[in-house]
Design a protein around this motif. Structure first.
Motif, short mmCIF file in Angstrom:
data_model
loop_
_atom_site.label_atom_id
_atom_site.label_comp_id
_atom_site.label_asym_id
_atom_site.label_seq_id
_atom_site.Cartn_x
_atom_site.Cartn_y
_atom_site.Cartn_z
N ASN A 15 -56.49 5.28 24.87
CA ASN A 15 -55.68 6.73 24.60
C ASN A 15 -54.39 6.46 23.91
OD1 ASN A 15 -54.63 9.13 25.24
ND2 ASN A 15 -55.12 8.97 27.57
N GLU A 16 -54.48 6.75 22.64
CA GLU A 16 -53.14 6.45 21.91
C GLU A 16 -52.30 7.70 21.88
OE1 GLU A 16 -54.32 6.43 17.93
OE2 GLU A 16 -55.90 4.83 17.94
N ALA A 17 -52.64 8.76 22.45
CA ALA A 17 -51.80 9.65 22.78
C ALA A 17 -50.91 9.30 24.05
CB ALA A 17 -52.58 11.11 23.12
N ALA A 18 -51.49 8.91 25.08
CA ALA A 18 -50.74 8.35 26.51
C ALA A 18 -49.67 7.16 25.93
CB ALA A 18 -51.58 7.88 27.56
N LEU A 19 -50.00 6.57 24.88
CA LEU A 19 -49.19 5.29 24.40
C LEU A 19 -48.01 5.82 23.38
CD1 LEU A 19 -48.54 2.47 23.89
CD2 LEU A 19 -50.09 2.58 22.02
N ASP A 20 -48.29 6.88 22.96
CA ASP A 20 -47.37 7.64 22.07
C ASP A 20 -46.09 8.34 23.04
OD1 ASP A 20 -48.33 6.60 19.71
OD2 ASP A 20 -49.20 8.44 19.37
N ARG A 21 -46.74 8.89 23.83
CA ARG A 21 -45.81 9.34 25.00
C ARG A 21 -44.94 8.42 25.83
NH1 ARG A 21 -50.56 12.81 26.08
NH2 ARG A 21 -50.89 11.47 27.68
N ALA A 22 -45.56 7.45 26.33
CA ALA A 22 -44.75 6.22 26.93
C ALA A 22 -43.77 5.68 26.04
CB ALA A 22 -45.88 4.99 27.62
N MET A 23 -43.86 5.60 24.73
CA MET A 23 -43.01 4.99 23.80
C MET A 23 -41.89 5.86 23.42
SD MET A 23 -45.56 2.45 21.59
CE MET A 23 -44.04 1.90 20.46
N ALA A 24 -42.21 6.87 23.75
CA ALA A 24 -41.10 8.18 23.18
C ALA A 24 -39.81 7.82 23.61
CB ALA A 24 -41.67 9.52 23.47
N GLY A 25 -39.55 7.55 24.74
CA GLY A 25 -38.11 7.38 25.46
C GLY A 25 -37.66 5.96 24.98
N VAL A 26 -38.34 5.00 24.49
CA VAL A 26 -37.87 3.65 24.52
C VAL A 26 -37.50 3.20 23.06
CG1 VAL A 26 -38.62 1.24 25.11
CG2 VAL A 26 -39.27 3.09 26.51
N GLN A 27 -36.44 2.60 22.80
CA GLN A 27 -35.79 2.01 21.71
C GLN A 27 -36.43 0.53 21.24
OE1 GLN A 27 -34.46 4.00 19.42
NE2 GLN A 27 -34.30 5.91 20.91
N TYR A 28 -37.19 0.61 20.47
CA TYR A 28 -37.95 -0.52 20.40
C TYR A 28 -37.60 -1.37 18.65
CZ TYR A 28 -41.10 -1.07 24.44
OH TYR A 28 -41.26 -1.21 25.61
N ALA A 29 -37.08 -2.42 18.51
CA ALA A 29 -36.72 -2.95 17.18
C ALA A 29 -37.75 -2.64 16.31
CB ALA A 29 -36.42 -4.46 17.48
N ASP A 30 -39.14 -3.26 17.02
CA ASP A 30 -40.25 -3.28 15.87
C ASP A 30 -41.34 -2.14 16.59
OD1 ASP A 30 -42.25 -3.44 13.98
OD2 ASP A 30 -42.26 -5.62 13.83
N ALA A 31 -40.99 -1.03 16.62
CA ALA A 31 -42.06 -0.15 17.19
C ALA A 31 -43.55 -0.18 16.57
CB ALA A 31 -41.72 1.35 17.05
N LYS A 32 -43.75 -0.30 15.40
CA LYS A 32 -45.05 -0.38 14.85
C LYS A 32 -46.01 -1.67 15.18
CE LYS A 32 -44.15 2.02 10.49
NZ LYS A 32 -44.21 1.80 8.94
#
Length: 422
Positions: free
Chosen positions: A23-40
């Motif tokens: 479920n890539e859509a759920a993954l995108d929603r979970a990462m939306a509010g988190v600031q990651y140094a290397d999101a990819k």
């Protein structure tokens, strides 16, 4: 049968599809509010982990972390929450877990917890799970950028298959039965423990008694040794004090001897300086007529002694007869007796003369007479007045021309007079 085959095929295809397409859509929603140094990189690793463990669902959650020493703050992170399947004893089990992906991923390792349900409990003695449920395995301890989240999940499944981290919580009936059995075992163990305690206590009393007796004997011996050492110490202190006193006296004596030696050296130096012109023959010749007579009498007495000794040796060697020995001894003894009488009379006359005059005046007169006749130095009693150096402390050397010592220190005569003949 064909319908069942189609249904089984459809289920396998669905599972493969869900594993291959998480479920890539759920993954995108979970990462939306988190600031990651290397999101990819985070998205790629999480998708790979979800294919490895398809029952994990991406969510956004908070985890308390120490942002500075002693300052813990809640941080929003992406987490994978669900169950991890593992095989144990030919059966498949599911362990609920939660994996937090750090904001510095992949340079920081993920944080993984076991989340047991109400009917589960963490297995006691699990080396890789602490009381809070945090998991520590080798891939997490040595985590690097190339490790990846899927590798961590694979190692967790392998370790869980060897030693499951959770187990079922026992029911109330099982706990009651176990409590009754444990109560009976506890009562039996209590009786055994009481008997064992009594035996151990008795053995300890016996051993302690023997130990105390041995300790008492050792202490008694030590007291005796201590008393002996104290007595020796007092004796050594007394000897040391006595030795110190003796050393002080010896030092004083040595100091006095040195002083007297220095005085004697000075006196000898002064005497040698003052007696450089003394006539040796005049110095040994008596100046007073009584002194000359006294010297002749003393010589006569000593000569007779030597002659009698020689006669005694000749008699013992049979060189002369007994009659000859007796005649000679009688004649010599008579002359010796007369010489003794003369010496005694001269001593008496000299004593009377000395008593009639002061000692210094008599010595000065005798010294002046001797100096006028022979040129000898004055007596020591008058040297200070004549300009000579004074004599050292203690007994002074005899003055020139003074009377010789009293007779009587030589060997005793053969009888008081001439021995009767026959």
């Amino acid at each position: 049968t064909g319908q069942k085959r189609r249904s089984a095929w459809s289920l396998r295809a669905y599972r493969q599809k869900t594993m291959q397409a998480p479920n890539e859509a759920a993954l995108d929603r979970a990462m939306a509010g988190v600031q990651y140094a290397d999101a990819k990189r985070v998205r790629r690793d999480v998708l790979e982990a979800m294919r490895q463990a398809p029952y994990l669902i991406p969510k956004q959650d908070e985890l308390f972390q120490e942002v500075s020493p002693g300052d813990w703050q809640p941080c929003k992170l992406l987490s994978l929450e669900g169950v991890l399947a593992y095989s144990h004893s030919s059966s498949v089990y599911y362990c609920p877990i939660q994996m937090y992906v750090q904001t510095k991923h992949p340079r920081s390792k993920p944080t993984v917890y076991v989340r047991p349900t109400p009917d589960m409990m963490i297995e006691r003695g699990a080396e890789y799970v602490d009381k809070a449920g945090q998991i520590t395995i080798p891939s997490l301890t040595s985590y690097t950028e190339s490790t990846g989240l899927a590798a961590v999940l694979r190692e967790m499944a392998f370790i869980f298959a060897t030693a499951p981290p959770v187990r079922s919580r026992p029911s109330a009936a099982a706990m009651a039965g176990a409590g009754a059995a444990s109560g009976s075992r506890a009562e039996s163990q209590s009786r055994d423990a009481s008997a064992l305690r009594a035996r151990v206590t008795e053995a300890l009393k016996r051993d302690l008694g023997q130990w105390y007796d041995a300790l008492g004997e050792a202490l008694s011996k030590e007291e005796v040794v201590g008393a002996t050492l104290r007595e020796d110490k007092r004796a050594m202190a007394g000897k040391a004090e006595s030795g110190a006193a003796s050393l002080r006296k010896l030092e004083e004596h040595v100091k006095a001897v040195h002083e007297q030696t220095e005085q004697l050296d000075r006196w000898l130096a002064a005497s040698e300086a003052g007696m450089s012109d003394i006539d040796a023959e005049a110095a040994v010749t008596p100046a007073h007529r009584l002194h000359k007579q006294l010297l002749d009498a003393v010589v006569e007495v000593n000569t007779v002694d030597d002659v009698i000794d020689a006669l005694q040796a000749a008699l013992e060697n049979d060189a002369i007869s007994l009659d000859e020995f007796v005649k000679e001894v009688r004649a010599r003894s008579r002359s010796q007796f007369e010489a003794r009488c003369v010496a005694a009379a001269i001593h008496e006359a000299l004593a009377k003369e000395a008593a009639m005059r002061p000692a210094g005046h008599a010595a000065a007169a005798a010294g002046s007479s001797a100096a006028g006749s022979r040129g000898a130095p004055p007596p020591y009693e008058t040297r200070a007045s004549a300009g000579y150096p004074s004599a050292p402390a203690g007994p002074a050397p005899p003055a020139y021309g003074s009377a010789p010592p009293a007779y009587g220190s030589g060997p005793p005569p053969y009888g008081s007079g001439p021995p009767p003949y026959g």
